[in-house]
Design a protein around this motif. Structure first.
Motif, PDB file in Angstrom:
ATOM      1  N   TRP A 211       0.874  -1.174   0.000  1.00 48.21           N
ATOM      2  CA  TRP A 211       0.000   0.000   0.000  1.00 48.21           C
ATOM      3  C   TRP A 211       0.910   1.223   0.000  1.00 48.21           C
ATOM      4  O   TRP A 211       1.512   1.556   1.030  1.00 48.21           O
ATOM      5  CB  TRP A 211      -0.892   0.028   1.231  1.00 48.21           C
ATOM      6  CG  TRP A 211      -1.817  -1.137   1.334  1.00 48.21           C
ATOM      7  CD1 TRP A 211      -3.077  -1.228   0.831  1.00 48.21           C
ATOM      8  CD2 TRP A 211      -1.558  -2.390   1.971  1.00 48.21           C
ATOM      9  NE1 TRP A 211      -3.622  -2.452   1.108  1.00 48.21           N
ATOM     10  CE2 TRP A 211      -2.720  -3.193   1.811  1.00 48.21           C
ATOM     11  CE3 TRP A 211      -0.459  -2.927   2.656  1.00 48.21           C
ATOM     12  CZ2 TRP A 211      -2.801  -4.478   2.316  1.00 48.21           C
ATOM     13  CZ3 TRP A 211      -0.547  -4.206   3.148  1.00 48.21           C
ATOM     14  CH2 TRP A 211      -1.702  -4.967   2.987  1.00 48.21           C
TER      15      TRP A 211
ATOM     16  N   GLU B 194     -11.543 -13.852  -0.534  1.00 48.68           N
ATOM     17  CA  GLU B 194     -12.548 -13.174   0.280  1.00 48.68           C
ATOM     18  C   GLU B 194     -13.764 -14.104   0.408  1.00 48.68           C
ATOM     19  O   GLU B 194     -13.628 -15.240   0.813  1.00 48.68           O
ATOM     20  CB  GLU B 194     -12.885 -11.812  -0.319  1.00 48.68           C
ATOM     21  CG  GLU B 194     -11.694 -10.850  -0.313  1.00 48.68           C
ATOM     22  CD  GLU B 194     -12.028  -9.474  -0.843  1.00 48.68           C
ATOM     23  OE1 GLU B 194     -12.406  -9.362  -2.029  1.00 48.68           O
ATOM     24  OE2 GLU B 194     -11.925  -8.516  -0.050  1.00 48.68           O
TER      25      GLU B 194
ATOM     26  N   SER C 170      -7.996 -11.328   7.642  1.00 48.59           N
ATOM     27  CA  SER C 170      -9.005 -10.417   8.182  1.00 48.59           C
ATOM     28  C   SER C 170      -9.420  -9.355   7.176  1.00 48.59           C
ATOM     29  O   SER C 170     -10.524  -8.811   7.280  1.00 48.59           O
ATOM     30  CB  SER C 170      -8.488  -9.742   9.454  1.00 48.59           C
ATOM     31  OG  SER C 170      -7.325  -8.969   9.171  1.00 48.59           O
ATOM     32  N   PHE C 171      -8.550  -9.060   6.180  1.00 49.63           N
ATOM     33  CA  PHE C 171      -8.933  -8.062   5.171  1.00 49.63           C
ATOM     34  C   PHE C 171      -8.920  -8.615   3.754  1.00 49.63           C
ATOM     35  O   PHE C 171      -9.574  -8.067   2.866  1.00 49.63           O
ATOM     36  CB  PHE C 171      -8.042  -6.815   5.262  1.00 49.63           C
ATOM     37  CG  PHE C 171      -6.584  -7.070   5.010  1.00 49.63           C
ATOM     38  CD1 PHE C 171      -6.064  -6.999   3.734  1.00 49.63           C
ATOM     39  CD2 PHE C 171      -5.729  -7.349   6.060  1.00 49.63           C
ATOM     40  CE1 PHE C 171      -4.721  -7.227   3.499  1.00 49.63           C
ATOM     41  CE2 PHE C 171      -4.376  -7.577   5.838  1.00 49.63           C
ATOM     42  CZ  PHE C 171      -3.875  -7.519   4.552  1.00 49.63           C
ATOM     43  N   PHE C 172      -8.182  -9.699   3.482  1.00 45.74           N
ATOM     44  CA  PHE C 172      -8.244 -10.338   2.163  1.00 45.74           C
ATOM     45  C   PHE C 172      -7.781 -11.782   2.299  1.00 45.74           C
ATOM     46  O   PHE C 172      -6.577 -12.056   2.352  1.00 45.74           O
ATOM     47  CB  PHE C 172      -7.376  -9.611   1.134  1.00 45.74           C
ATOM     48  CG  PHE C 172      -7.595 -10.111  -0.273  1.00 45.74           C
ATOM     49  CD1 PHE C 172      -8.577  -9.558  -1.076  1.00 45.74           C
ATOM     50  CD2 PHE C 172      -6.832 -11.158  -0.779  1.00 45.74           C
ATOM     51  CE1 PHE C 172      -8.791 -10.033  -2.365  1.00 45.74           C
ATOM     52  CE2 PHE C 172      -7.033 -11.637  -2.062  1.00 45.74           C
ATOM     53  CZ  PHE C 172      -8.017 -11.072  -2.852  1.00 45.74           C
TER      54      PHE C 172
END
Length: 267
Positions: A42, A109, A81-83
């Motif tokens: 990111w 996901e 938890s996010f992907f």
């Protein structure tokens, strides 16, 4: 997500499709196993989120000896938890590296899909029958015949690793058809040149650099840039993949069962 895909150089020429697909395997052997570390990026931040691997083994298909190639990619508990990603890609090819069967099982996901492709060859043409199952919408089927050889995400890697690269020039482009699960799409591979690459095993390698582009709905999209070792193994060393939320990077960590010494290693 097309992770660990299209580490390939596809030189398609005129002639029969069977001859186009068939090539002497000069790069790998059964027992080769490569491990990778998976990172998401990111902006300037990069975080290790999982592992990936590539394995080659001996098998039989329709009672004939063949190679089984498997690509696996898994995120760790923190990244889940996010992907969340659990991808397994399997390709069976003949000893002359003709594509025979392909399967991709992907949990990404909340999505779960299974893609399959079965290949056959007749009278100078290649045929592929495909299916794609999605948990929320069922299964769709497609079939395509082409005078060129048709590859999938994994078989093209084994096929291309045996091609000679001595005379490549930066900017050189190669077009080929690729089975994507629900259709056969056109893609272009662009050779970018050579680069010294620092790997996660602590060594630096001479590498060949490629970028893969798809052509969809009249628009070109850059999918992946990858690096392969500049030696007879042509090991995939690093992949940079564009994602909706940033980029993913797959980095070489170790290899066992390689057919040749790693002469691309500089230090």
């Amino acid at each position: 997500m097309r992770l660990l895909t299209l580490m390939a150089l596809c030189l398609l020429t005129t002639g029969s499709a069977w001859a186009q697909c068939g090539v002497e395997n000069t790069a790998f052997q059964a027992g080769e196993s490569i491990s990778y570390e998976l990172y998401f990026n990111w902006g300037i931040l990069a975080k290790k989120v999982g592992t990936a691997s590539f394995r080659v083994s001996s098998t039989t298909y329709n009672s004939k000896p063949a190679f089984r190639m498997e690509l696996l990619a898994n995120t760790n508990k923190t990244a889940d938890s996010f992907f969340k990603m659990r991808d397994t890609l399997t390709s069976i090819v003949s000893q002359r590296l003709e594509p025979l069967y392909y399967r991709k099982g992907a949990e990404e996901e909340s999505r779960y899909t299974v893609e399959e492709a079965r290949y056959s060859y007749n009278a100078g043409t290649a045929n592929v029958k495909q299916s794609r199952y999605k948990r929320d919408s069922g299964t769709i089927y497609s079939e395509k015949t082409d005078s060129r050889c048709i590859f999938d995400m994994v078989s093209i890697m084994g096929w291309a690793r045996s091609l000679k690269t001595d005379n490549l020039k930066a900017g050189q482009r190669f077009d080929f058809p690729l089975a994507s699960g629900k259709q056969v799409e056109e893609g272009t591979l662009i050779f970018k040149g050579n680069k010294n690459l620092d790997a996660k095993d602590g060594h630096t390698y001479r590498a060949l650099v490629y970028t893969y582009i798809t052509h969809r709905d009249g628009k070109d999209s850059e999918i992946i840039t990858f690096y392969v070792s500049d030696d007879p193994n042509h090991l995939p060393l690093r992949l940079d993949l564009s994602l909706k939320f940033g980029t993913a990077r797959v980095q070489f960590k170790s290899v066992s069962g390689n057919r040749y010494p790693l002469t691309s290693m500089i230090k």
